[in-house]
Design a protein around this motif. Sequence first.
Motif, mmCIF file in Angstrom:
data_model
loop_
_atom_site.group_PDB
_atom_site.id
_atom_site.type_symbol
_atom_site.label_atom_id
_atom_site.label_comp_id
_atom_site.label_asym_id
_atom_site.label_seq_id
_atom_site.Cartn_x
_atom_site.Cartn_y
_atom_site.Cartn_z
ATOM 1 N N VAL A 1 95.895 69.238 42.361
ATOM 2 C CA VAL A 1 96.713 69.899 41.342
ATOM 3 C C VAL A 1 96.207 69.537 39.948
ATOM 4 N N ASP A 2 95.898 68.269 39.729
ATOM 5 C CA ASP A 2 95.361 67.840 38.433
ATOM 6 C C ASP A 2 94.054 68.552 38.120
ATOM 7 N N PHE A 3 93.195 68.700 39.126
ATOM 8 C CA PHE A 3 91.911 69.376 38.922
ATOM 9 C C PHE A 3 92.129 70.861 38.608
ATOM 10 N N LEU A 4 92.994 71.533 39.345
ATOM 11 C CA LEU A 4 93.228 72.960 39.158
ATOM 12 C C LEU A 4 93.862 73.260 37.811
ATOM 13 N N ALA A 5 94.622 72.312 37.285
ATOM 14 C CA ALA A 5 95.287 72.527 36.000
ATOM 15 C C ALA A 5 94.286 72.760 34.872
ATOM 16 N N GLY A 6 93.069 72.267 35.040
ATOM 17 C CA GLY A 6 92.064 72.429 33.997
ATOM 18 C C GLY A 6 91.199 73.658 34.148
ATOM 19 N N LEU A 7 91.489 74.518 35.154
ATOM 20 C CA LEU A 7 90.667 75.698 35.402
ATOM 21 C C LEU A 7 91.252 76.932 34.746
ATOM 22 N N ASP A 8 90.405 77.933 34.554
ATOM 23 C CA ASP A 8 90.832 79.210 33.976
ATOM 24 C C ASP A 8 91.208 80.164 35.115
ATOM 25 N N LEU A 9 92.458 80.052 35.580
ATOM 26 C CA LEU A 9 92.926 80.830 36.726
ATOM 27 C C LEU A 9 93.936 81.884 36.279
ATOM 28 N N ARG B 1 100.208 80.584 43.234
ATOM 29 C CA ARG B 1 99.829 80.148 44.576
ATOM 30 C C ARG B 1 99.533 78.651 44.590
ATOM 31 N N ALA B 2 98.851 78.169 43.550
ATOM 32 C CA ALA B 2 98.507 76.748 43.471
ATOM 33 C C ALA B 2 99.742 75.869 43.379
ATOM 34 N N GLU B 3 100.800 76.380 42.746
ATOM 35 C CA GLU B 3 102.038 75.606 42.646
ATOM 36 C C GLU B 3 102.699 75.446 44.009
ATOM 37 N N ILE B 4 102.608 76.491 44.865
ATOM 38 C CA ILE B 4 103.241 76.442 46.186
ATOM 39 C C ILE B 4 102.382 75.659 47.166
ATOM 40 N N ASN B 5 101.096 75.978 47.238
ATOM 41 C CA ASN B 5 100.166 75.294 48.136
ATOM 42 C C ASN B 5 98.780 75.300 47.506
ATOM 43 N N PRO B 6 98.447 74.259 46.779
ATOM 44 C CA PRO B 6 97.161 74.238 46.059
ATOM 45 C C PRO B 6 95.938 74.333 46.969
ATOM 46 N N LEU B 7 96.060 73.901 48.229
ATOM 47 C CA LEU B 7 94.921 73.989 49.138
ATOM 48 C C LEU B 7 94.495 75.436 49.365
ATOM 49 N N ARG B 8 95.415 76.378 49.212
ATOM 50 C CA ARG B 8 95.104 77.787 49.425
ATOM 51 C C ARG B 8 94.093 78.288 48.410
ATOM 52 N N LEU C 1 85.379 75.842 41.295
ATOM 53 C CA LEU C 1 85.772 74.790 42.232
ATOM 54 C C LEU C 1 84.672 73.770 42.482
ATOM 55 N N VAL C 2 83.513 73.983 41.868
ATOM 56 C CA VAL C 2 82.441 73.002 41.976
ATOM 57 C C VAL C 2 82.934 71.673 41.390
ATOM 58 N N GLY C 3 82.827 70.627 42.162
ATOM 59 C CA GLY C 3 83.309 69.324 41.707
ATOM 60 C C GLY C 3 84.761 69.044 42.033
ATOM 61 N N ALA C 4 85.418 69.959 42.720
ATOM 62 C CA ALA C 4 86.817 69.741 43.107
ATOM 63 C C ALA C 4 86.903 68.579 44.087
ATOM 64 N N PRO C 5 87.991 67.819 44.038
ATOM 65 C CA PRO C 5 88.148 66.727 45.014
ATOM 66 C C PRO C 5 88.194 67.284 46.431
ATOM 67 N N MET C 6 87.578 66.583 47.383
ATOM 68 C CA MET C 6 87.523 67.019 48.781
ATOM 69 C C MET C 6 88.519 66.202 49.612
ATOM 70 N N LEU C 7 89.202 66.880 50.492
ATOM 71 C CA LEU C 7 90.244 66.226 51.273
ATOM 72 C C LEU C 7 89.682 65.111 52.155
ATOM 73 N N ARG C 8 88.455 65.294 52.633
ATOM 74 C CA ARG C 8 87.886 64.284 53.534
ATOM 75 C C ARG C 8 87.770 62.923 52.856
ATOM 76 N N ASP C 9 87.711 62.926 51.502
ATOM 77 C CA ASP C 9 87.630 61.668 50.767
ATOM 78 C C ASP C 9 88.991 60.989 50.653
ATOM 79 N N TYR C 10 90.052 61.685 51.055
ATOM 80 C CA TYR C 10 91.414 61.161 50.931
ATOM 81 C C TYR C 10 92.075 60.935 52.294
ATOM 82 N N LEU C 11 91.359 61.199 53.384
ATOM 83 C CA LEU C 11 91.954 61.047 54.705
ATOM 84 C C LEU C 11 92.355 59.600 54.966
ATOM 85 N N CYS C 12 93.536 59.423 55.571
ATOM 86 C CA CYS C 12 93.965 58.089 55.970
ATOM 87 C C CYS C 12 93.150 57.639 57.185
ATOM 88 N N GLU C 13 93.260 56.383 57.554
ATOM 89 C CA GLU C 13 92.452 55.858 58.655
ATOM 90 C C GLU C 13 92.769 56.558 59.969
#
Length: 420
Positions: free
Chosen positions: A182-190, A197-204, A217-229
């Motif tokens: 959400v923080d990353f998307l807030a800085g984009l020109d959308l 859509r981003a407010e309801i489900n940003p992954l979409r 979206l180049v440089g957007a955070p990737m979910l795999r870097d946030y996965l729990c163990e």
Amino acid sequence: MSTFSAPKGTYDLLPPSSATYLAIRERLSAPLRRSGYGYIETPVFEDIKLFSRGVGESTDIVSKEMFSLTKRGKEDLALRPEGTASVVRATLQANLHKLGNLPVKLWYSGSFYRYERPQAGRYRQFAQIGAEAIGAEDPALDAELIILADDAFRSLGLSDYRLLVNSLGDKECRPVYRAALVDFLAGLDLDEETRRRAEINPLRVLDDKRQSVQDQLVGAPMLRDYLCEACKAYDEQVRALLTGAGVAFVDDPKLVRGLDYYTRTTFEFVHGGLGAQSAIGGGGRYDGLSEMLGGPALPSVGWGLGVDRTFLAMEAEGIVLDLPATTSVYAVALGEEAKNVLFGKVTELRRAGIATDLAFGVKTIKNAMKSADRSGARFALVAGDRDLAAGVVQLKDLTTGEQIPVELEALVTTLKEKQL
């Protein structure tokens, strides 16, 4: 010429292509039927809230593409845009999950409906084979379904496709990723709609196909870097099982798919010969869907394979299935008396399991034999008054032209000996 035609975005399924479609359905479902999945059919329309709650308000399917129905002046039904929500609803309604044998393993075949811009491989009515395994959290179950889908495509001779795999995390790790995205998307020109859509489900937003969005979206955070163990371990087990089964896959960290209910494993099969509409099937795990629909916690996984898209993929690879002829024997009667006798024999042959047809309404032998050739039959049965008087019919091999008399009473046995 008729004044009516098929509605925009639909098509008529006609012979001979229809035989290939039937064969595709048969082969896509065959691995499931060998693996303990039982067949289920659900209504083609459901309470519209089933899809808005299960599929997700933020999805294009719900916000733009559902065919809604008006019932007594009130809009409360919709033609089903996908199969999973209906199958889970049916499972809960019939208490299949309480019978003591989890997971509940089900497969379905049918038509689905989305109001979208028609194009090659994208129709407003389309056919799918689907599978759902409801009530078990096990990486082996995710791997099983992916392997069964891969086996199904390979049984049709397809090879020019890739399997994309990703993990979407769970309720423990996804909120942390969601906040970062959400923080990353807030800085984009959308545009306004994409921001909503981003407010309801940003992954979409990651699933947005427009190049203008993907470029940002180049440089957007990737979910795999946030996965729990736990999610990392689960994902690694799925991938290890796929590798062990010889199923190749490609890691796609942006793979979200178009439905809100997915968690952890998500996957998609894409074909190299289909252009923009490249997906021929896909699915994933949806551990929270049952609870969204008012049921108990039932971790589940499933997929849908597109029959229409698979047909186009086979065309792109030049694959032609070797299908049996619809007619093995074609009967030609010379005269009314002969027609009455042959009609009885045709019925007898059919009941004996031999695919047989009869020349109807044909005035000349020449036209009748042309019809026999066009039918694809291997043999023609020809009989006139003289043949009947002798108690025989003429059996003609339409491939070699050889013709021999066969006694009427021995006809079924003779044809069965020829492995028809």
